[in-house]
Write a protein that holds these residues in place. Structure first.
Motif, PDB file in Angstrom:
ATOM      1  N   LYS A  59     -37.499 -27.496  43.499  1.00  0.00           N
ATOM      2  CA  LYS A  59     -38.196 -26.301  42.757  1.00  0.00           C
ATOM      3  C   LYS A  59     -39.794 -26.959  42.791  1.00  0.00           C
ATOM      4  N   LYS A  60     -40.631 -25.934  43.701  1.00  0.00           N
ATOM      5  CA  LYS A  60     -41.953 -26.213  43.667  1.00  0.00           C
ATOM      6  C   LYS A  60     -42.865 -25.689  42.597  1.00  0.00           C
ATOM      7  N   SER A  61     -42.232 -24.887  41.946  1.00  0.00           N
ATOM      8  CA  SER A  61     -42.994 -24.043  40.961  1.00  0.00           C
ATOM      9  C   SER A  61     -42.736 -24.922  39.522  1.00  0.00           C
ATOM     10  N   ILE A  62     -42.436 -25.978  39.489  1.00  0.00           N
ATOM     11  CA  ILE A  62     -42.125 -26.711  38.068  1.00  0.00           C
ATOM     12  C   ILE A  62     -43.527 -26.825  37.344  1.00  0.00           C
ATOM     13  N   ARG A  63     -43.437 -26.747  35.905  1.00  0.00           N
ATOM     14  CA  ARG A  63     -44.793 -26.852  35.271  1.00  0.00           C
ATOM     15  C   ARG A  63     -44.659 -27.867  34.338  1.00  0.00           C
ATOM     16  N   ILE A  64     -45.627 -28.587  33.846  1.00  0.00           N
ATOM     17  CA  ILE A  64     -45.491 -29.508  32.650  1.00  0.00           C
ATOM     18  C   ILE A  64     -45.866 -28.666  31.474  1.00  0.00           C
ATOM     19  N   SER A  65     -44.837 -28.916  30.273  1.00  0.00           N
ATOM     20  CA  SER A  65     -45.081 -28.134  28.992  1.00  0.00           C
ATOM     21  C   SER A  65     -46.192 -28.684  28.363  1.00  0.00           C
ATOM     22  N   LEU A  66     -46.782 -27.993  27.352  1.00  0.00           N
ATOM     23  CA  LEU A  66     -47.827 -28.715  26.505  1.00  0.00           C
ATOM     24  C   LEU A  66     -46.988 -29.657  25.725  1.00  0.00           C
ATOM     25  N   PHE A  67     -45.595 -29.739  25.332  1.00  0.00           N
ATOM     26  CA  PHE A  67     -44.823 -30.538  24.556  1.00  0.00           C
ATOM     27  C   PHE A  67     -44.852 -31.882  25.391  1.00  0.00           C
ATOM     28  N   SER A  71     -46.371 -35.433  24.485  1.00  0.00           N
ATOM     29  CA  SER A  71     -45.595 -36.351  24.235  1.00  0.00           C
ATOM     30  C   SER A  71     -46.062 -37.847  24.949  1.00  0.00           C
ATOM     31  N   LEU A  72     -46.396 -37.500  26.289  1.00  0.00           N
ATOM     32  CA  LEU A  72     -47.093 -38.617  27.091  1.00  0.00           C
ATOM     33  C   LEU A  72     -48.425 -39.391  26.249  1.00  0.00           C
ATOM     34  N   ALA A  73     -49.371 -38.332  25.497  1.00  0.00           N
ATOM     35  CA  ALA A  73     -50.425 -38.478  24.969  1.00  0.00           C
ATOM     36  C   ALA A  73     -49.850 -39.427  23.627  1.00  0.00           C
TER      37      ALA A  73
END
Length: 124
Positions: A59-67, A71-73
């Motif tokens: 899937k090339k339309s993958i998005r990173i969610s705000l969550f 979470s990484l922050a």
């Protein structure tokens, strides 16, 4: 060019320039010596994560969610502002850095969200 790639290139260039200036200039404002790299960290790391995810996914339309971005922050905050200052005197805990990690994540997410509105699809 996509906005997210422009954000990545801009943040990486600013990060490298800041490192060069910190090593060559003696008198720089505190923001540049203590805080700018923390603000730039999350957009750079999240852009690399997004690139890797898209490289291994069909899937090339993958998005990173705000969550996911927050979470990484949070993980960076715990590691760099709580754990490392206890085990290494080179590191100091600073709540401002935590705010900058989350601000950088929000900047990335907003840029990412509005990058290509026709392909919005959230993943965690």
């Amino acid at each position: 060019m996509k906005k997210i790639y422009l954000l990545f290139i801009s943040c990486l260039a600013a990060f490298i320039l800041n490192l060069i200036l910190m090593n060559s200039a003696a008198d720089m404002p505190v923001f540049f010596t203590s805080y700018l790299n923390d603000l730039l960290c999350m957009p750079i790391v999240l852009s690399i994560c997004l690139f890797l995810i898209k490289s291994f996914s069909r899937k090339k339309s993958i998005r990173i969610s705000l969550f996911s971005a927050f979470s990484l922050a949070a993980l960076y905050s715990v590691y760099f502002e709580i754990y490392l200052p206890k085990v290494n005197t080179r590191y100091t805990a600073d709540f401002t850095d935590v705010l900058l990690y989350f601000s950088g994540s929000l900047i990335f997410w907003l840029t990412h969200k509005f990058d290509s509105p026709k392909n919005i699809q959230k993943t965690t």
